[in-house]
Design an enzyme around this catalytic site. Structure first.
Site, PDB file in Angstrom:
ATOM      1  N   SER A 252      50.822  29.880  38.509  1.00  0.00           N
ATOM      2  CA  SER A 252      50.906  28.426  38.742  1.00  0.00           C
ATOM      3  C   SER A 252      50.407  28.083  40.136  1.00  0.00           C
ATOM      4  CB  SER A 252      52.346  27.949  38.601  1.00  0.00           C
ATOM      5  OG  SER A 252      52.745  28.028  37.257  1.00  0.00           O
TER       6      SER A 252
ATOM      7  N   ASP B 105      51.474  46.953  44.534  1.00  0.00           N
ATOM      8  CA  ASP B 105      52.752  46.625  45.153  1.00  0.00           C
ATOM      9  C   ASP B 105      52.416  45.898  46.460  1.00  0.00           C
ATOM     10  OD1 ASP B 105      55.109  46.551  46.674  1.00  0.00           O
ATOM     11  OD2 ASP B 105      55.867  48.366  45.708  1.00  0.00           O
TER      12      ASP B 105
ATOM     13  N   ASP C 296      55.406  34.048  47.296  1.00  0.00           N
ATOM     14  CA  ASP C 296      56.316  33.326  46.403  1.00  0.00           C
ATOM     15  C   ASP C 296      57.157  34.416  45.741  1.00  0.00           C
ATOM     16  OD1 ASP C 296      57.297  31.012  45.044  1.00  0.00           O
ATOM     17  OD2 ASP C 296      56.105  31.577  43.297  1.00  0.00           O
TER      18      ASP C 296
ATOM     19  N   CYS D 236      63.045  30.443  44.746  1.00  0.00           N
ATOM     20  CA  CYS D 236      63.806  29.421  44.030  1.00  0.00           C
ATOM     21  C   CYS D 236      65.280  29.828  43.997  1.00  0.00           C
ATOM     22  CB  CYS D 236      63.231  29.176  42.644  1.00  0.00           C
ATOM     23  SG  CYS D 236      62.941  30.664  41.689  1.00  0.00           S
TER      24      CYS D 236
ATOM     25  N   ASP E 259      49.810  40.905  41.797  1.00  0.00           N
ATOM     26  CA  ASP E 259      51.173  41.063  41.278  1.00  0.00           C
ATOM     27  C   ASP E 259      51.323  42.528  40.870  1.00  0.00           C
ATOM     28  OD1 ASP E 259      53.353  38.749  40.265  1.00  0.00           O
ATOM     29  OD2 ASP E 259      53.611  40.708  39.302  1.00  0.00           O
TER      30      ASP E 259
HETATM   31  C1  LIG Z   1      58.580  34.000  41.526  1.00  0.00           C
HETATM   32  S1  LIG Z   1      57.507  35.048  40.659  1.00  0.00           S
HETATM   33  C2  LIG Z   1      55.904  34.393  41.121  1.00  0.00           C
HETATM   34  C3  LIG Z   1      55.507  33.094  40.465  1.00  0.00           C
HETATM   35  C4  LIG Z   1      54.064  32.723  40.759  1.00  0.00           C
HETATM   36  N1  LIG Z   1      53.835  32.664  42.204  1.00  0.00           N
HETATM   37  C5  LIG Z   1      53.652  31.421  40.119  1.00  0.00           C
HETATM   38  O1  LIG Z   1      53.640  30.391  40.805  1.00  0.00           O
HETATM   39  O2  LIG Z   1      53.288  31.407  38.933  1.00  0.00           O
HETATM   40  C6  LIG Z   1      57.592  36.573  41.529  1.00  0.00           C
HETATM   41  C7  LIG Z   1      56.571  37.617  41.111  1.00  0.00           C
HETATM   42  O3  LIG Z   1      56.654  38.714  42.009  1.00  0.00           O
HETATM   43  C8  LIG Z   1      56.262  39.879  41.330  1.00  0.00           C
HETATM   44  N2  LIG Z   1      56.699  41.039  42.143  1.00  0.00           N
HETATM   45  C9  LIG Z   1      57.922  41.574  42.255  1.00  0.00           C
HETATM   46  N3  LIG Z   1      57.913  42.609  43.126  1.00  0.00           N
HETATM   47  C10 LIG Z   1      56.637  42.718  43.578  1.00  0.00           C
HETATM   48  C11 LIG Z   1      55.975  43.603  44.492  1.00  0.00           C
HETATM   49  N4  LIG Z   1      56.645  44.579  45.119  1.00  0.00           N
HETATM   50  N5  LIG Z   1      54.646  43.449  44.691  1.00  0.00           N
HETATM   51  C12 LIG Z   1      53.962  42.464  44.050  1.00  0.00           C
HETATM   52  N6  LIG Z   1      54.539  41.602  43.198  1.00  0.00           N
HETATM   53  C13 LIG Z   1      55.855  41.715  42.963  1.00  0.00           C
HETATM   54  C14 LIG Z   1      56.917  39.725  39.972  1.00  0.00           C
HETATM   55  O4  LIG Z   1      56.237  40.508  39.005  1.00  0.00           O
HETATM   56  C15 LIG Z   1      56.759  38.213  39.727  1.00  0.00           C
HETATM   57  O5  LIG Z   1      55.625  37.959  38.943  1.00  0.00           O
END
Ligand SMILES: C[S@@+](CC[C@H](N)C(=O)[O-])C[C@H]1O[C@@H](n2cnc3c(N)ncnc32)[C@H](O)[C@@H]1O
Lengths: 183, 317
Positions: free
Chosen positions: B111, B157, B177, B230, B130
């Site tokens: 998004s 990561d 985010d 959030c 991601d």
């Molecule tokens: C709140 S969501 C992101 C929503 C996105 N920014 C949007 O607006 O559509 C958090 C994301 O962080 C990812 N995530 C979690 N740990 C992570 C890491 N160590 N490295 C990269 N991404 C990670 C999760 O897979 C998830 O998709």
């Protein structure tokens, strides 16, 4: 002769389906068998849809997987081991090249050739992924840009394949929509 | 235990806070200006008889009281994207410009990536990363649907993100985010409250610190990093910033958001945080009748190199 030297001599560069490779500028620059060149891609859009070469002047083109060409507007290295660069644009390495629905949605409003304007009912049928008879079309066969009118302007919906009086919707499954007919 | 209980001491009007958290949220779509103007979207909605309400603080957002944000032509044409109102805030704070190099560290399902690309007029480079491949395929679908051509998608990561596959090794701006406890989305998905645990808060705070530190490192001197979640949990918000302020060369800056916010808190559960965390912004559901949110804006330290201005930079076409 070392093994390295031998393999360099024997193996011409091949298409690696796992990575993005930039399209060569012209057919003369081609090193990988079967790979489309930038010139040919620009020619194709101009020839098929009359979308001018200048529209794509700032974009680079990449191949990943056999014949899948991507369009990209950012900075990239060559070759680039990433999941995606830009968006899918065109399917080559087949007799009739096929634009992606997304490419048509993004750039198709500029087309002046091989564009089929659908009425509201036809448009809803097309978006649902259903085929339909449209015998009155007297243009080319093959891949067409299907459009319809939204609030006074023509808007591309996607790619259709026109054969024997029939317009086949090639809207991918994930993008099909069940829409009300807007008169 | 309902985790919302623990935040009552932070809000001025507990009843209004709790009542707002109990009300469901309407569907909202954001206009994708790469494809259409808000005026065009309105015309198309009018023609099709789709009910919509404007959002007074953002002309590209529309509330759809009848739901079904995907069941209309503007959506099919990639003119709109379903996105919660508060979810547009971090990209507004980030303020990316055409031609820049931008990193979206935790990007799926995209998004904010697509909103960033839109703000950049689809020019420059937005790297959407991601660590979850399945969620990245949703991101790719969204980016294609909206006709975005300036994105690179990576699957790393974010804590040890490598710029090796890129044509550059520093970003102008980065958005974190972060994955979080998500109580702020309870109006959409009340399950988050049942699944909440303090252990998860502590575990995810560790990830948040790692990702934010890497984002600061990967951004050029003078560049901007935005951190958003959030959740209302200070452990995942102010405490994360406090940690990164101490370990990395950066500072929190004042910024404006177009709706009513509360300042970040400097004390929580026996801990105190750097005074400057009051520059961060909390969005409580009762203030603007939205979801809950947190947003902070950092400037990366060091001399900014003006010759590296994105506008003058030649994009390798
Ligand atoms: C709140 S969501 C992101 C929503 C996105 N920014 C949007 O607006 O559509 C958090 C994301 O962080 C990812 N995530 C979690 N740990 C992570 C890491 N160590 N490295 C990269 N991404 C990670 C999760 O897979 C998830 O998709």
């Amino acid at each position: 002769m070392s093994d390295d030297a031998r393999s360099a001599e024997v193996d011409a560069p091949t298409n690696d389906g796992q990575q993005f490779d930039r399209l060569p500028a012209t057919p003369a620059d081609r090193e990988v068998e079967g790979r489309a060149s930038r010139e040919e891609v620009l020619d194709w859009w101009e020839e098929r849809f009359e979308i001018g070469r200048e529209v794509f002047a700032e974009y680079s083109f990449w191949e990943k997987g056999a014949g899948k060409v991507w369009i990209f507007n950012g900075e990239a290295t060559d070759p680039s081991e990433v999941e995606a660069v830009g968006m899918t644009f065109l399917r080559t390495r087949q007799e009739h090249w096929k634009p992606t629905g997304r490419a048509v949605s993004r750039f198709g409003a500029r087309a002046t050739k091989n564009v089929i304007e659908l009425d509201p009912e036809q448009a809803a049928t097309f978006a649902a992924g259903d085929d339909q008879d449209i015998p009155e079309w007297d243009g080319d066969w093959g891949y067409l840009i299907a459009t319809h009118e939204v609030a006074g302007e023509s808007v591309p919906i996607g790619v259709g394949l026109y054969l024997y009086d029939e317009l086949r919707s090639v809207v991918p499954k994930g993008s099909r929509a069940d829409l009300p007919v807007v008169e | 235990m309902n985790p919302l209980d623990r935040y009552e001491s932070l809000v001025d009007d507990v009843d209004a806070f709790r009542a707002a958290c109990d009300r469901p949220l309407p569907s909202v779509v954001r206009t994708n200006r790469i494809a259409a103007t808000p005026a065009r979207v309105r015309e198309a909605f009018d023609e099709a008889g789709v009910a919509y309400e404007p959002v007074d603080w953002h002309d590209g957002l529309f509330r759809l009281p009848d739901g079904n944000p995907g069941g209309n032509w503007p959506y099919v044409h990639g003119w709109t994207h379903g996105q919660e109102e508060v979810s547009v805030l971090p990209a507004l704070a980030l303020d990316p410009q055409p031609g820049e190099r931008v990193w979206d560290a935790c990007a799926a399902p995209g998004s904010k990536t697509t909103q960033i690309a839109d703000a950049m007029d689809d020019e420059g480079t937005v790297v959407a990363n991601d660590n979850n491949l399945g969620r990245l395929s949703a991101l790719r679908h969204n980016a294609e649907r909206l006709g975005i051509t300036n994105s690179i998608v990576t699957n790393q990561d974010a804590r040890n993100f490598s710029t090796k596959p890129l044509a550059f090794d520093e970003f102008d701006r980065a958005l974190v985010d972060a994955p979080c406890s998500c109580e702020g989305t309870c109006r959409k998905n009340p399950d988050v409250l049942d699944q909440w645990t303090l252990d998860h808060v502590h575990a995810v705070a560790g990830i948040q610190k790692g990702v934010l530190a890497r984002a600061v490192q990967a951004t050029r001197p003078g560049g901007v990093v935005v951190y958003s979640t959030c959740t209302f949990a200070p452990e995942e918000n102010e405490a994360v910033l406090d940690h990164v302020l101490a370990s990395e060369d950066c500072e929190l800056v004042e910024f404006d958001l177009p709706l009513e916010t509360d300042p970040g808190v400097t004390e929580w559960d026996g801990e105190t945080y750097d005074e400057s965390v009051t520059r961060t912004k909390r969005v409580y559901p009762h203030r603007n009748d939205t979801g809950g949110f947190f947003c902070a804006k950092l400037r990366v330290g060091g001399e900014s190199d003006e010759s590296g201005d994105a506008v003058d930079r030649e994009v390798a076409a």
